[in-house]
Design a protein around this motif. Structure first.
Motif, PDB file in Angstrom:
ATOM      1  N   ASP A 155       0.444  -1.371   0.154  1.00  0.00           N
ATOM      2  CA  ASP A 155      -0.080  -0.028   0.343  1.00  0.00           C
ATOM      3  C   ASP A 155       0.756   1.085   0.053  1.00  0.00           C
ATOM      4  OD1 ASP A 155      -2.151  -1.770   0.165  1.00  0.00           O
ATOM      5  OD2 ASP A 155      -2.767  -1.592   1.708  1.00  0.00           O
ATOM      6  N   LYS A 156       1.576   0.995   0.531  1.00  0.00           N
ATOM      7  CA  LYS A 156       2.600   2.368   1.129  1.00  0.00           C
ATOM      8  C   LYS A 156       3.506   2.875  -0.328  1.00  0.00           C
ATOM      9  CE  LYS A 156       6.442   4.487   4.037  1.00  0.00           C
ATOM     10  NZ  LYS A 156       7.287   4.406   4.913  1.00  0.00           N
ATOM     11  N   HIS A 157       3.841   2.033  -1.339  1.00  0.00           N
ATOM     12  CA  HIS A 157       4.713   2.200  -2.779  1.00  0.00           C
ATOM     13  C   HIS A 157       3.146   2.678  -3.582  1.00  0.00           C
ATOM     14  CE1 HIS A 157       8.667   0.440  -1.205  1.00  0.00           C
ATOM     15  NE2 HIS A 157       8.559   1.085  -2.202  1.00  0.00           N
ATOM     16  N   MET A 158       2.090   2.330  -3.054  1.00  0.00           N
ATOM     17  CA  MET A 158       1.205   2.491  -5.196  1.00  0.00           C
ATOM     18  C   MET A 158       0.255   3.899  -4.233  1.00  0.00           C
ATOM     19  SD  MET A 158       1.682  -0.407  -6.641  1.00  0.00           S
ATOM     20  CE  MET A 158       0.267   0.778  -8.010  1.00  0.00           C
ATOM     21  N   ASP A 159       0.084   3.885  -2.925  1.00  0.00           N
ATOM     22  CA  ASP A 159      -0.810   5.158  -2.353  1.00  0.00           C
ATOM     23  C   ASP A 159       0.616   6.392  -2.804  1.00  0.00           C
ATOM     24  OD1 ASP A 159      -2.317   3.247  -1.680  1.00  0.00           O
ATOM     25  OD2 ASP A 159      -2.511   3.856   0.038  1.00  0.00           O
ATOM     26  N   THR A 160       1.733   6.345  -2.162  1.00  0.00           N
ATOM     27  CA  THR A 160       3.059   7.401  -2.799  1.00  0.00           C
ATOM     28  C   THR A 160       3.363   7.793  -3.627  1.00  0.00           C
ATOM     29  OG1 THR A 160       3.326   7.086  -0.447  1.00  0.00           O
ATOM     30  CG2 THR A 160       5.071   7.808  -2.024  1.00  0.00           C
ATOM     31  N   ASN A 161       3.418   5.886  -4.359  1.00  0.00           N
ATOM     32  CA  ASN A 161       4.408   7.091  -5.925  1.00  0.00           C
ATOM     33  C   ASN A 161       2.977   6.823  -7.053  1.00  0.00           C
ATOM     34  OD1 ASN A 161       6.420   6.408  -4.444  1.00  0.00           O
ATOM     35  ND2 ASN A 161       7.149   4.543  -5.540  1.00  0.00           N
ATOM     36  N   ALA A 162       2.353   6.601  -6.898  1.00  0.00           N
ATOM     37  CA  ALA A 162       1.535   5.639  -8.246  1.00  0.00           C
ATOM     38  C   ALA A 162       0.054   6.657  -7.472  1.00  0.00           C
ATOM     39  CB  ALA A 162       0.872   4.088  -8.550  1.00  0.00           C
ATOM     40  N   LYS A 163      -0.778   6.573  -6.725  1.00  0.00           N
ATOM     41  CA  LYS A 163      -1.930   6.945  -6.667  1.00  0.00           C
ATOM     42  C   LYS A 163      -1.481   7.964  -6.052  1.00  0.00           C
ATOM     43  CE  LYS A 163      -6.260   5.826  -3.910  1.00  0.00           C
ATOM     44  NZ  LYS A 163      -6.581   4.771  -2.491  1.00  0.00           N
ATOM     45  N   GLY A 164      -0.994   8.755  -5.346  1.00  0.00           N
ATOM     46  CA  GLY A 164      -0.737   9.943  -5.297  1.00  0.00           C
ATOM     47  C   GLY A 164      -0.335  10.926  -5.765  1.00  0.00           C
ATOM     48  N   LEU A 165       0.546  10.510  -7.083  1.00  0.00           N
ATOM     49  CA  LEU A 165       0.696  11.076  -8.319  1.00  0.00           C
ATOM     50  C   LEU A 165      -0.688  11.502  -9.006  1.00  0.00           C
ATOM     51  CD1 LEU A 165       3.551  10.636 -10.271  1.00  0.00           C
ATOM     52  CD2 LEU A 165       1.050  10.235 -11.698  1.00  0.00           C
ATOM     53  N   ILE A 166      -1.369  10.211  -9.579  1.00  0.00           N
ATOM     54  CA  ILE A 166      -2.910  10.353  -9.596  1.00  0.00           C
ATOM     55  C   ILE A 166      -3.587  11.084  -9.373  1.00  0.00           C
ATOM     56  CG2 ILE A 166      -5.155   8.375 -10.603  1.00  0.00           C
ATOM     57  CD1 ILE A 166      -2.729   5.962 -10.875  1.00  0.00           C
ATOM     58  N   TYR A 167      -3.398  10.927  -7.778  1.00  0.00           N
ATOM     59  CA  TYR A 167      -4.803  12.056  -7.344  1.00  0.00           C
ATOM     60  C   TYR A 167      -4.021  13.308  -7.741  1.00  0.00           C
ATOM     61  CZ  TYR A 167      -6.474   9.249  -3.478  1.00  0.00           C
ATOM     62  OH  TYR A 167      -7.057   8.292  -2.870  1.00  0.00           O
ATOM     63  N   GLY A 168      -3.063  14.078  -7.856  1.00  0.00           N
ATOM     64  CA  GLY A 168      -2.284  16.068  -7.790  1.00  0.00           C
ATOM     65  C   GLY A 168      -2.688  16.065 -10.107  1.00  0.00           C
ATOM     66  N   THR A 169      -2.348  14.497 -10.279  1.00  0.00           N
ATOM     67  CA  THR A 169      -2.691  15.158 -11.655  1.00  0.00           C
ATOM     68  C   THR A 169      -3.749  15.351 -12.021  1.00  0.00           C
ATOM     69  OG1 THR A 169      -0.668  13.459 -12.215  1.00  0.00           O
ATOM     70  CG2 THR A 169      -2.671  13.754 -14.087  1.00  0.00           C
ATOM     71  N   LYS A 170      -4.972  14.212 -11.542  1.00  0.00           N
ATOM     72  CA  LYS A 170      -6.537  14.636 -12.092  1.00  0.00           C
ATOM     73  C   LYS A 170      -7.094  15.958 -11.306  1.00  0.00           C
ATOM     74  CE  LYS A 170     -11.092  14.059 -10.794  1.00  0.00           C
ATOM     75  NZ  LYS A 170     -11.640  14.842 -11.813  1.00  0.00           N
ATOM     76  N   LEU A 171      -5.882  16.405 -10.415  1.00  0.00           N
ATOM     77  CA  LEU A 171      -6.811  17.066  -9.930  1.00  0.00           C
ATOM     78  C   LEU A 171      -6.286  19.317 -10.648  1.00  0.00           C
ATOM     79  CD1 LEU A 171      -7.149  16.740  -6.523  1.00  0.00           C
ATOM     80  CD2 LEU A 171      -9.130  17.024  -7.370  1.00  0.00           C
ATOM     81  N   ALA A 172      -5.415  18.835 -11.236  1.00  0.00           N
ATOM     82  CA  ALA A 172      -4.836  19.363 -11.726  1.00  0.00           C
ATOM     83  C   ALA A 172      -5.120  19.710 -13.083  1.00  0.00           C
ATOM     84  CB  ALA A 172      -3.207  20.105 -11.617  1.00  0.00           C
ATOM     85  N   ALA A 173      -4.940  18.603 -13.468  1.00  0.00           N
ATOM     86  CA  ALA A 173      -6.104  18.627 -15.551  1.00  0.00           C
ATOM     87  C   ALA A 173      -7.026  19.654 -15.154  1.00  0.00           C
ATOM     88  CB  ALA A 173      -6.121  17.228 -16.271  1.00  0.00           C
ATOM     89  N   GLU A 174      -9.040  19.244 -13.917  1.00  0.00           N
ATOM     90  CA  GLU A 174      -9.007  19.543 -13.925  1.00  0.00           C
ATOM     91  C   GLU A 174      -9.224  21.369 -14.303  1.00  0.00           C
ATOM     92  OE1 GLU A 174     -11.597  19.060 -10.164  1.00  0.00           O
ATOM     93  OE2 GLU A 174     -12.250  16.594 -10.917  1.00  0.00           O
ATOM     94  N   VAL A 175      -8.448  22.332 -13.300  1.00  0.00           N
ATOM     95  CA  VAL A 175      -8.310  23.307 -13.585  1.00  0.00           C
ATOM     96  C   VAL A 175      -7.264  24.255 -14.840  1.00  0.00           C
ATOM     97  CG1 VAL A 175      -6.270  25.603 -11.863  1.00  0.00           C
ATOM     98  CG2 VAL A 175      -7.751  23.058 -10.927  1.00  0.00           C
ATOM     99  N   MET A 176      -6.450  22.739 -15.252  1.00  0.00           N
ATOM    100  CA  MET A 176      -5.610  23.332 -16.336  1.00  0.00           C
ATOM    101  C   MET A 176      -6.611  23.137 -17.983  1.00  0.00           C
ATOM    102  SD  MET A 176      -2.104  21.564 -15.519  1.00  0.00           S
ATOM    103  CE  MET A 176      -0.830  22.404 -15.251  1.00  0.00           C
ATOM    104  N   VAL A 177      -7.820  21.937 -17.945  1.00  0.00           N
ATOM    105  CA  VAL A 177      -8.287  22.302 -18.552  1.00  0.00           C
ATOM    106  C   VAL A 177      -9.336  23.191 -19.350  1.00  0.00           C
ATOM    107  CG1 VAL A 177     -10.359  21.012 -19.648  1.00  0.00           C
ATOM    108  CG2 VAL A 177      -8.468  19.906 -19.251  1.00  0.00           C
ATOM    109  N   LEU A 178      -9.842  23.589 -17.799  1.00  0.00           N
ATOM    110  CA  LEU A 178     -10.569  25.063 -17.870  1.00  0.00           C
ATOM    111  C   LEU A 178      -9.524  26.631 -18.660  1.00  0.00           C
ATOM    112  CD1 LEU A 178     -12.476  25.125 -14.570  1.00  0.00           C
ATOM    113  CD2 LEU A 178     -13.583  24.705 -17.287  1.00  0.00           C
ATOM    114  N   GLN A 179      -8.468  25.926 -18.108  1.00  0.00           N
ATOM    115  CA  GLN A 179      -7.257  27.289 -18.420  1.00  0.00           C
ATOM    116  C   GLN A 179      -6.961  26.828 -20.333  1.00  0.00           C
ATOM    117  OE1 GLN A 179      -5.094  27.466 -14.242  1.00  0.00           O
ATOM    118  NE2 GLN A 179      -4.064  26.498 -16.270  1.00  0.00           N
TER     119      GLN A 179
END
Length: 282
Positions: free
Chosen positions: A105-129
């Protein structure tokens, strides 16, 4: 001209720290985030940069609510998000039969899932921009599987697959996505691996690891070129892709490369010990 705005995760050490300094030196406004907020304060609280250019934030990338606050805070402070640099990550070498279940869980949550969270939320903002650039840091271990680093490899393979997928999705919407895959880098993560013989394959490349500054400078070039995938060094990237394309070949090379890696590890350990011996004593 209005300065560009960026978020850097893992900003307190290694590649994230080196990139953060380069961005600030080049006049970017940066939200500097790390789970180790004390280290972040130590590194950036007394620097000579214009204090209006950066903010320090605690971020556990595996916590969605913290990501939501960071994205909202960045928009509130800067107005737009021009760049997101997902650099934060962990590594714990080990043979799979000896690996604690919690490390999955630690590896997948930090290296993959956390990155996906940030990318998804930033993409929402960037698509609007209708503009923005997301740069995710994976590893050559995310291209060719590395024995002894199975969880790290799995998480970085996930990063590569996800990043390349969304690069195709977001390009028509005005948002660029890039993936940077470095070989071994001289960071605290490399130092940690020196204590594990299981990590020998990580050390099987060049006689000198990449420096964090070299990788940061390569990321600056990607910001201009907008390349979808960059491997560092390029030659090792080609070898990694060949090894991944032909798994039997990669498996046959493992024993030979592990032996080479163990010798390199011993050399790096000696160099590290000599470095500390030469430091002035208090």
């Amino acid at each position: 001209m209005q300065p560009k705005n960026a978020i850097v995760t893992g900003a307190a050490s290694g590649i994230g720290k080196a990139l953060s300094h380069l961005l600030l030196q080049n006049g970017y406004r940066v939200m500097l985030a790390d789970i180790n907020f004390t280290a972040l304060l130590d590194e950036f609280s007394e620097v000579d940069y214009d204090s209006s250019l950066f903010h320090l934030r605690h971020l556990n990338v595996s916590d969605l609510s913290q990501w939501e606050m960071l994205i909202a805070d960045t928009v509130d402070q800067f107005g737009e998000i021009d760049y997101l640099f997902n650099i934060a990550g962990i590594i714990t070498p080990g043979w799979i039969e000896d690996t604690p279940l919690s490390q999955i869980d630690k590896h997948m949550d930090t290296n993959a899932k956390g990155l996906i969270y940030g990318t998804k939320l930033a993409a929402e903002v960037m698509v609007l921009q209708k503009s923005g650039h997301i740069i995710n840091v994976s590893s050559l271990a995310g291209i060719a599987p590395i024995a002894g680093l199975s969880l790290y490899s799995a998480s970085k393979f996930a990063v590569r697959g996800f990043t390349l997928s969304i690069a195709y999705e977001l390009a028509p919407k005005g948002v660029n996505v890039s993936l940077v895959c470095p070989d071994l880098v001289n960071t605290p993560m490399m130092d940690l691996q020196l204590d594990y013989s299981e990590a020998a394959l990580s050390f099987s490349g060049a006689t000198e690891p990449l420096s964090a500054k070299q990788v940061a400078e390569a990321i600056l070039k990607v910001m201009k070129s907008k390349e979808v995938e960059v491997c560092l060094p390029a030659k090792r990237g080609i070898m990694a892709k060949l090894g991944s394309m032909f798994p039997t070949l990669g498996g046959n090379l493992t024993k030979k490369l592990s032996s080479k890696g163990l010798k390199q590890m011993k050399s790096f350990k000696r160099n590290t010990l000599n470095f500390y011996k030469e430091l002035p004593q208090e």
